[in-house]
Design a protein around this motif. Structure first.
Motif, short mmCIF file in Angstrom:
data_model
loop_
_atom_site.label_atom_id
_atom_site.label_comp_id
_atom_site.label_asym_id
_atom_site.label_seq_id
_atom_site.Cartn_x
_atom_site.Cartn_y
_atom_site.Cartn_z
N GLY A 14 0.97 -1.17 0.22
CA GLY A 14 -0.19 0.57 -0.29
C GLY A 14 0.76 1.55 0.14
O GLY A 14 0.57 2.16 -0.82
N LYS A 15 1.71 1.06 0.59
CA LYS A 15 2.93 2.41 1.24
C LYS A 15 3.43 2.62 -0.75
O LYS A 15 3.66 4.04 -1.11
CB LYS A 15 3.48 1.92 2.12
N HIS A 16 3.63 1.57 -1.04
CA HIS A 16 4.70 2.31 -2.28
C HIS A 16 3.89 1.60 -3.68
O HIS A 16 3.97 1.79 -4.89
CB HIS A 16 5.45 0.83 -2.51
N SER A 17 2.55 2.15 -3.31
CA SER A 17 1.26 1.91 -4.65
C SER A 17 1.61 3.34 -5.38
O SER A 17 2.34 4.51 -5.06
CB SER A 17 -0.35 2.13 -4.02
N ASP A 18 1.19 2.62 -6.90
CA ASP A 18 1.27 4.38 -8.38
C ASP A 18 0.38 4.60 -8.70
O ASP A 18 0.07 3.86 -9.64
CB ASP A 18 2.96 3.91 -8.07
#
Length: 228
Positions: A14-18
């Protein structure tokens, strides 16, 4: 439980989603899956860091892990489960082939099948040749596009130790198949084999009625090297 095991990994995804990358991935894959939008090298590093801390799930929970991953809408989960299962394929028993078959048959598309076939099913077929042909014949007879493609490409990682007779037999049996993914796989499997045995592939291609796509793909390396 697998849900608890994957909780921290879900947070990292989730933190690295783009959203921008995710939209591009969805379009490229014909809107067949949702995506977090994490580039593959970044995702693999996230998973590497995760497994360094959490370890791999016990072998007895592997099926549960795969099913959990397949239930998730984001394709990155399926990639992660495939790669973890690939680690087990180097040591697991032949019973893992059934799980590989399930993975091929569900949420099927080239991006998953092209990993599962050579890295999981193919690895297990190589380690357990006594059961290989039963699966190969069942998959060929199934009429299932993705199982048949898996038959064609399962030897990709074997290089010069691939079973030539089996490769050529499978290519010949599917040569008239109308689907792009089968015709492409015929050419891909022959092209890979041509890196070690170009003359054998030339002879096969010239003596069989292959589609233009299969023939073109099969001869790419041979033509680039100037062998013909």
């Amino acid at each position: 439980m697998i849900h608890d095991y994957f909780a921290s990994l879900a947070d990292e995804f989730g933190k690295h989603s783009d959203p921008f990358i995710a939209a591009g991935a969805r379009a490229y894959m014909r809107n067949r899956s949702d995506y977090y939008g994490i580039p593959s090298p970044v995702r693999r590093q996230i998973v590497k860091d995760f497994t360094a801390k959490a370890g791999y799930p016990p072998y007895g929970q592997l099926t549960e892990m795969v099913h959990y991953a397949w239930e998730q809408p984001q394709r990155e989960w399926q990639y992660t489960a495939m790669e973890i299962t690939g680690k087990f394929a180097k040591k697991a028993g032949p019973e893992l082939i059934d799980l590989a078959e399930w993975m091929i048959n569900n949420k099927s598309w080239w991006d998953s099948v092209d990993f599962i076939a050579p890295n999981i099913a193919g690895m297990l077929f190589h380690r357990f040749p006594e059961v290989k042909m039963q699966y190969i014949e069942n998959w060929m007879a199934s009429g299932n596009l993705w199982l048949q493609r898996s038959c064609l490409i399962h030897q990709l990682r074997l290089n010069n130790s691939a079973d030539r007779a089996l490769l050529f037999n499978l290519c010949e049996r599917l040569a008239a198949h109308p689907d792009f993914f089968i015709r492409k796989a015929i050419g891909w499997s022959l092209r890979q084999y041509s890196k070690a045995f170009p003359e054998a592939v030339i002879d096969f291609v010239n003596s069989r009625q292959l589609s233009n796509l299969s023939r073109k793909e099969a001869l790419k390396v041979i033509e680039r090297k100037g062998i013909i």
